[in-house]
Design a protein around this motif. Structure first.
Motif, short mmCIF file in Angstrom:
data_model
loop_
_atom_site.label_atom_id
_atom_site.label_comp_id
_atom_site.label_asym_id
_atom_site.label_seq_id
_atom_site.Cartn_x
_atom_site.Cartn_y
_atom_site.Cartn_z
N ALA A 138 -44.05 31.89 39.30
CA ALA A 138 -42.85 31.10 39.56
C ALA A 138 -42.15 30.69 38.29
O ALA A 138 -40.93 30.54 38.26
CB ALA A 138 -43.23 29.88 40.40
N GLY A 139 -42.92 30.48 37.24
CA GLY A 139 -42.30 30.01 36.00
C GLY A 139 -42.03 31.12 34.99
O GLY A 139 -41.81 30.81 33.82
N ASN A 140 -42.12 32.34 35.42
CA ASN A 140 -41.90 33.46 34.50
C ASN A 140 -40.46 33.47 33.99
O ASN A 140 -39.52 33.37 34.77
CB ASN A 140 -42.21 34.79 35.18
N SER A 141 -40.30 33.64 32.68
CA SER A 141 -38.97 33.79 32.09
C SER A 141 -38.78 35.24 31.70
O SER A 141 -39.71 36.05 31.69
CB SER A 141 -38.84 32.88 30.86
N TRP A 142 -37.54 35.57 31.37
CA TRP A 142 -37.25 36.95 30.96
C TRP A 142 -37.98 37.31 29.67
O TRP A 142 -38.47 38.43 29.52
CB TRP A 142 -35.74 37.13 30.78
N ILE A 143 -38.07 36.37 28.74
CA ILE A 143 -38.73 36.67 27.45
C ILE A 143 -40.20 36.95 27.66
O ILE A 143 -40.76 37.95 27.14
CB ILE A 143 -38.52 35.50 26.47
N SER A 144 -40.89 36.08 28.42
CA SER A 144 -42.32 36.30 28.65
C SER A 144 -42.56 37.56 29.49
O SER A 144 -43.55 38.27 29.29
CB SER A 144 -42.92 35.08 29.35
N SER A 145 -41.65 37.87 30.42
CA SER A 145 -41.82 39.07 31.24
C SER A 145 -41.65 40.34 30.41
O SER A 145 -42.42 41.30 30.54
CB SER A 145 -40.81 39.06 32.40
N LEU A 146 -40.63 40.36 29.54
CA LEU A 146 -40.43 41.54 28.68
C LEU A 146 -41.57 41.68 27.67
O LEU A 146 -41.98 42.80 27.33
CB LEU A 146 -39.09 41.45 27.96
N ARG A 147 -42.08 40.54 27.17
CA ARG A 147 -43.22 40.60 26.26
C ARG A 147 -44.43 41.19 26.99
O ARG A 147 -45.17 42.01 26.43
CB ARG A 147 -43.55 39.21 25.74
N PHE A 148 -44.63 40.77 28.23
CA PHE A 148 -45.72 41.33 29.03
C PHE A 148 -45.52 42.84 29.22
O PHE A 148 -46.47 43.62 29.12
CB PHE A 148 -45.77 40.64 30.39
N GLY A 149 -44.29 43.28 29.50
CA GLY A 149 -44.03 44.70 29.70
C GLY A 149 -44.32 45.53 28.46
O GLY A 149 -44.95 46.58 28.53
N CYS A 150 -43.88 45.06 27.29
CA CYS A 150 -44.11 45.81 26.03
C CYS A 150 -45.59 45.88 25.69
O CYS A 150 -46.12 46.95 25.36
CB CYS A 150 -43.33 45.16 24.89
N ILE A 151 -46.27 44.72 25.76
CA ILE A 151 -47.69 44.70 25.39
C ILE A 151 -48.52 45.54 26.37
O ILE A 151 -49.40 46.31 25.97
CB ILE A 151 -48.20 43.24 25.35
N SER A 152 -48.24 45.42 27.66
CA SER A 152 -49.00 46.19 28.65
C SER A 152 -48.76 47.70 28.47
O SER A 152 -49.68 48.50 28.62
CB SER A 152 -48.60 45.76 30.06
N THR A 153 -47.52 48.08 28.15
CA THR A 153 -47.21 49.51 27.94
C THR A 153 -48.00 50.06 26.75
O THR A 153 -48.57 51.16 26.81
CB THR A 153 -45.71 49.70 27.72
#
Length: 395
Positions: A138-153
């Motif tokens: 619920a509290g996900n922001s765009w910055i934390s979501s994109l950081r998650f996407g880059c690191i997970s990739t």
């Protein structure tokens, strides 16, 4: 006339010896001229073998004499005695060892496609995590979501797991799809890298007419006569370019250069496969040289005689009979067996095809420089990231 006894032999010489036996003539050898083929001056005089024919000191000149138009203006020529190809011994290719070996499994376009694929994975994971319907997100922001996407990739690309717990089937589906794509890419890359490291990769050698021109390699011989046959008015640009890189050195200097210098050394490819003019290259220098796969050019060899030589017609008929009988091939093999170094000939001919069986090779720093550079790049990036986190924490 030098009256010292000399021994003469060779394919062209045998032809003249048999002719003199048939027509009852005597051969006198003139060894007074210090030069080889020589040249013709504008006043119709000359030096070397050509000059002796012009001055009528000799009635017959032979020995690698090509169909030179400048000579034909002042003297006669016989029918062709054989085909002579001018080629070179060039530096053999070395094994290619570079940090770029890590990039060679994929071509540049494929690397761009891989980068694009990873970018799309990062965006897909970031967008899916941002909009996943769960109380955790619920509290996900765009910055934390994109950081998650880059690191997970990046983790998936190097076959590492992520510690993020997801309850969204959409995000799970994207993670599974990304993992399948990444495992296919890494498997293909690992197979290509293993093949490159197992099979030796050699640099391109200047072992053809076109590659000799492209590499702008200096090639050398003992006389300007090696390129006299080339007609500058009708030669193609490649041949004209090769003429500009030709140099003339004496025999001792060429023999010394064959051990150290990156240059080509002229040899003659005879009509039936043997190689002449190889005596300047010592046997221990052959390990760093290879024979070109084609000729720079070829010409037909003849014998030079003075104008109105009375035996010319009979000699030409004898040459044609000699060719048609097959003795030209027999005599070349016979002379090669008697006077040429068979081991040297075999080594030169075998060098035309690159031998990939180089045996065990002692590994050096060049074999690992790519991995070391990649490790250094990772360590520098980690250090900069750590310093950035420290500065952000203090702020």
């Amino acid at each position: 006339m030098n009256t010292t006894d000399v021994t003469i032999d060779g394919t062209d010489i045998q032809l003249m010896l048999i002719f003199c036996e048939l027509y009852n003539c005597t051969i006198q050898v003139d060894t007074s001229e210090p030069y080889d083929w020589g040249d013709i001056y504008l006043n119709a005089s000359g030096y070397g073998l050509v000059g002796m024919i012009l001055d009528r000191r000799n009635d017959y000149g032979v020995g690698g004499m090509y169909l030179w138009y400048e000579a034909y203006e002042y003297m006669d020529m016989t029918h062709f005695l054989g085909r002579s190809g001018v080629t070179c011994l060039v530096p053999a290719p070395n094994r290619l060892i570079s940090w770029t070996l890590l990039l060679r499994p994929f071509q540049f376009v494929l690397w761009m496609c891989v980068m694009l694929c990873l970018l799309l994975e990062s965006l897909a994971l970031g967008i899916t995590r941002r909009w996943e319907h769960s109380s955790v997100a619920a509290g996900n922001s765009w910055i934390s979501s994109l950081r998650f996407g880059c690191i997970s990739t990046l983790k998936l690309f190097v076959n590492q797991s992520t510690n993020y717990v997801t309850s969204s089937y959409a995000l799970r589906t994207v993670l599974v799809a990304s993992y399948m794509i990444d495992i296919i890419l890494t498997t293909v890359y690992s197979g290509g890298l293993a093949a490159i490291l197992t099979l030796p990769t050699l640099e391109e050698a200047a072992d053809s007419r076109q590659r000799l021109f492209d590499h702008k390699l200096i090639w050398t011989g003992t006389s300007q006569a090696w390129i006299t046959t080339i007609d500058e008015r009708s030669a193609d640009p490649v041949l004209l370019g090769l003429m500009e890189h030709y140099r003339v050195y004496d025999a001792n200097l060429i023999s010394a250069f064959s051990h150290t210098e990156q240059m080509g050394f002229v040899v003659e490819r005879l009509q039936f496969g043997h190689l002449g003019n190889t005596e300047l290259i010592e046997n221990d220098a052959l390990k760093r040289l290879k024979l070109m796969v084609d000729d720079i050019y070829f010409a037909f060899t003849v014998a030079f005689v003075p104008r109105l030589w009375p035996h010319l017609n009979a000699y030409n008929d004898f040459i044609l009979a000699w060719h048609s009988s097959g003795f030209d091939k027999f005599w070349e093999w016979k002379i090669a067996a008697e006077y040429m170094n068979a081991h040297c000939q075999n080594r030169i001919v075998a060098s035309e095809k690159t031998n990939l069986d180089i045996g065990p090779v002692k590994l050096g720093i060049d074999n690992f420089i790519g991995l070391i550079l990649l490790w250094c790049f990772g360590m520098i990036c980690s250090l900069l990231t750590f310093l950035g986190e420290l500065c952000r924490g203090q702020g």
